[in-house]
Design a protein around this motif. Structure first.
Motif, short mmCIF file in Angstrom:
data_model
loop_
_atom_site.label_atom_id
_atom_site.label_comp_id
_atom_site.label_asym_id
_atom_site.label_seq_id
_atom_site.Cartn_x
_atom_site.Cartn_y
_atom_site.Cartn_z
N GLN A 322 -23.48 -6.54 -5.98
CA GLN A 322 -24.57 -6.37 -5.01
C GLN A 322 -24.50 -4.98 -4.37
O GLN A 322 -25.53 -4.31 -4.20
CB GLN A 322 -24.48 -7.44 -3.92
CG GLN A 322 -25.60 -7.35 -2.88
CD GLN A 322 -25.50 -8.45 -1.84
OE1 GLN A 322 -24.71 -9.38 -1.96
NE2 GLN A 322 -26.31 -8.35 -0.79
N ALA A 323 -23.30 -4.55 -4.03
CA ALA A 323 -23.15 -3.24 -3.38
C ALA A 323 -23.63 -2.11 -4.27
O ALA A 323 -24.35 -1.21 -3.82
CB ALA A 323 -21.69 -3.02 -2.99
N LEU A 324 -23.25 -2.13 -5.54
CA LEU A 324 -23.65 -1.06 -6.44
C LEU A 324 -25.14 -1.07 -6.73
O LEU A 324 -25.76 -0.01 -6.90
CB LEU A 324 -22.85 -1.14 -7.75
CG LEU A 324 -21.35 -0.89 -7.62
CD1 LEU A 324 -20.67 -1.01 -8.97
CD2 LEU A 324 -21.07 0.49 -7.03
N ARG A 325 -25.72 -2.24 -6.77
CA ARG A 325 -27.18 -2.33 -6.97
C ARG A 325 -27.93 -1.72 -5.80
O ARG A 325 -29.01 -1.11 -5.97
CB ARG A 325 -27.59 -3.80 -7.15
CG ARG A 325 -29.11 -4.03 -7.21
CD ARG A 325 -29.71 -3.36 -8.44
NE ARG A 325 -31.15 -3.57 -8.52
CZ ARG A 325 -32.05 -2.81 -7.90
NH1 ARG A 325 -31.65 -1.78 -7.16
NH2 ARG A 325 -33.35 -3.06 -8.04
N GLU A 326 -27.36 -1.79 -4.60
CA GLU A 326 -28.06 -1.34 -3.40
C GLU A 326 -27.76 0.11 -3.02
O GLU A 326 -28.45 0.69 -2.18
CB GLU A 326 -27.70 -2.25 -2.22
CG GLU A 326 -28.19 -3.68 -2.38
CD GLU A 326 -27.73 -4.59 -1.24
OE1 GLU A 326 -26.95 -4.11 -0.38
OE2 GLU A 326 -28.14 -5.76 -1.22
N THR A 327 -26.73 0.70 -3.61
CA THR A 327 -26.30 2.03 -3.17
C THR A 327 -27.22 3.13 -3.70
O THR A 327 -27.42 3.27 -4.91
CB THR A 327 -24.86 2.33 -3.63
OG1 THR A 327 -23.97 1.36 -3.09
CG2 THR A 327 -24.42 3.72 -3.16
N THR A 328 -27.78 3.90 -2.79
CA THR A 328 -28.45 5.15 -3.12
C THR A 328 -27.92 6.20 -2.15
O THR A 328 -27.48 5.87 -1.04
CB THR A 328 -29.98 5.04 -2.97
OG1 THR A 328 -30.30 4.63 -1.63
CG2 THR A 328 -30.57 4.03 -3.96
#
Length: 490
Positions: A322-328
């Motif tokens: 979830q964290a990597l999907r949301e990181t920009t």
């Protein structure tokens, strides 16, 4: 605080005068050195703090840390002679703020490129796992969502420990720090024991009269950080890792190309309206499919490092995914979706040849109709960088718009001509529009929806430095405003 208490962990050569006095302030700036201040004389590139000792004395300071004694000593003054005043400042700052680094899990990231992105990924993973995380790096310092403006990627020792103390008060359990080679060289992080130290990659950069004299010194400064690390995370796909992390015990290894504790395979580029990223499969410490909202294999490497730290701190796979999907990250392969009907616009901080080449080859992998580069090069920096950036753009971009970056005290038109020398080697097509806002408008008027336009060099910066003055300048804002105007959405 008593001076004797402050000096307990300082490597002193000689103390002249009484060390029993009370200290009410610690500073390396003479204009802040009033009565009760301990003034630390630091020799910098542009100025020598020893030259400002008389000013600090006139302002009321009577305690001084020096590498050389002044010709005249104040009768009521105390002079602490040290071999290295930068090291002394790091030791003093840690004591002044109560050794805050010892109260949190410290994570140091170093590498030529990718530190900022990896820091954001690591922060997000740890937050998803329930930790309160502080972060210090190129785009500033963060306590949760609060942003604090900082002066350097890794701040000077006093500012650094002041931030760490603030994070302790805010309840942070973990700190993610970008550790630059300059910070190591200038002893800003001296004395900090990192629970984790991560090596991302290493290539020639930051070599100039005011940075590192040669690649060997640059490499040695990276290596020096790992003498302060309890556990090392190593990207095996980054060159020079054996040298930089030599002696590391029980390292956690990551790779996208060879056996490692955590591996990435089946990397796939994904480009669709409003999204530019990639997917991959994790094997080893974690097992499963992941989606990154940031493009390119080098961001998969960054993600692997962040994941390894998350694993060591007990983050579950679902939280990591979830964290990597949301990181920009602002200014790091940052997509500007508002301009998507005009073309795919990307802002990136790439400002040296390796970063430019990595960025352009990565974007080529998405097969745009045309890859258009908008860039310049910083003034008062290594001139070879301009040629090399032009060489990379000429080889990989279909068209380049050369413009101003941070010209500082140089002529931006001349900088552009020096870029052309490299660009022409591969016959790269280009135009020169020195005004960066005009350059952005030009490319937005001449691109097509199937094109990719990458603006590199400025990244997260919201200013241009011209003749010693920083003027407000936001590429993101310029693109969004002109897109709204062209698309009739104002």
């Amino acid at each position: 605080m008593k001076l004797t208490d402050l000096l307990e962990q300082v490597d002193t050569l000689q103390i002249i005068g009484s060390a029993e006095g009370e200290i009410s302030a610690l500073t390396q700036r003479s204009d802040q050195a009033g009565p009760g201040a301990l003034f630390v004389c630091i020799q910098g590139y542009a100025a020598d703090g020893h030259d400002f000792l008389p000013d600090a004395c006139r302002r009321g300071a009577r305690a001084f840390v020096v590498q050389r004694l002044p010709q005249e000593l104040a009768e009521d003054g105390t002079y602490i002679l040290v071999e290295d005043s930068r090291l002394a400042m790091a030791q003093l700052a840690a004591a002044w703020f109560g050794h805050p680094a010892e109260k949190m899990t410290m994570i140091g990231l170093t590498g030529t490129k990718g530190k900022t992105t990896t820091a954001f990924m690591t922060k997000k993973i740890l937050e998803q796992a329930g930790h309160r995380v502080g972060m210090i790096g190129t785009v500033g310092a963060f306590i949760g969502q609060e942003k604090i403006v900082t002066s350097n990627t890794t701040p000077e020792a006093y500012e650094l420990h002041q931030l760490l103390a603030r994070m302790v008060r805010a309840g942070c359990t973990h700190v993610v720090m970008e550790v630059s080679s300059q910070a190591v060289k200038l002893k800003r992080t001296a004395g900090i024991r990192f629970d984790y130290g991560a090596f991302l990659n290493l290539s020639p950069d930051h070599i100039s009269p005011i940075e590192h004299k040669d690649f060997q010194e640059y490499r040695d400064c990276k290596r020096e950080m790992f003498r302060q690390v309890r556990r090392t995370v190593v990207n095996l796909d980054g060159e020079h890792w054996q040298y930089v992390t030599a002696g590391a015990e029980n390292p956690i290894t990551v790779s996208a190309s060879q056996p490692a504790d955590l591996r990435a395979s089946d990397i796939v580029n994904i480009w669709k309206p409003g999204f530019l990223g990639s997917s991959f499969r994790a094997e080893g410490l974690y097992q499963g499919e992941l989606l990154l909202s940031m493009p390119g294999e080098f961001n998969v490497h960054n993600a692997l490092v962040a994941m390894a730290i998350g694993w060591a701190e007990g983050a579950g796979f679902d939280r990591v995914r979830q964290a990597l999907r949301e990181t920009t990250v602002k200014g790091r392969a940052q997509l500007i979706p508002e301009a998507g009907e005009i073309a795919t616009f990307i802002i990136d901080y790439a400002h040296n040849a390796l970063s430019v080449e990595s960025l352009l080859t990565m974007l080529k992998g998405y097969h745009p109709k045309r890859l258009i580069a908008v860039f310049g090069s910083g003034g008062n920096r290594a001139k070879q960088r301009r040629y090399d950036m032009g060489l990379a753009a000429g080889k990989y971009a279909d068209f380049s718009v050369l413009t101003s970056d941070n010209p500082r005290r140089e002529d931006p038109a001349l900088i552009c001509q020096q870029i052309v020398e490299g660009l022409s080697v591969h016959g790269g097509k280009y135009t020169i529009i020195v005004d960066r806002k005009e350059a952005i408008h030009y490319v937005m008027d001449h691109c097509q929806p199937e094109d990719m336009v990458v603006l590199f060099g400025k990244g997260h910066e919201e200013y241009q430095e011209i003749q010693g003055v920083k003027y407000p300048f936001s590429e993101e804002q310029i693109i969004r405003e002109y897109a709204a105007q062209k698309l009739g959405k104002e």
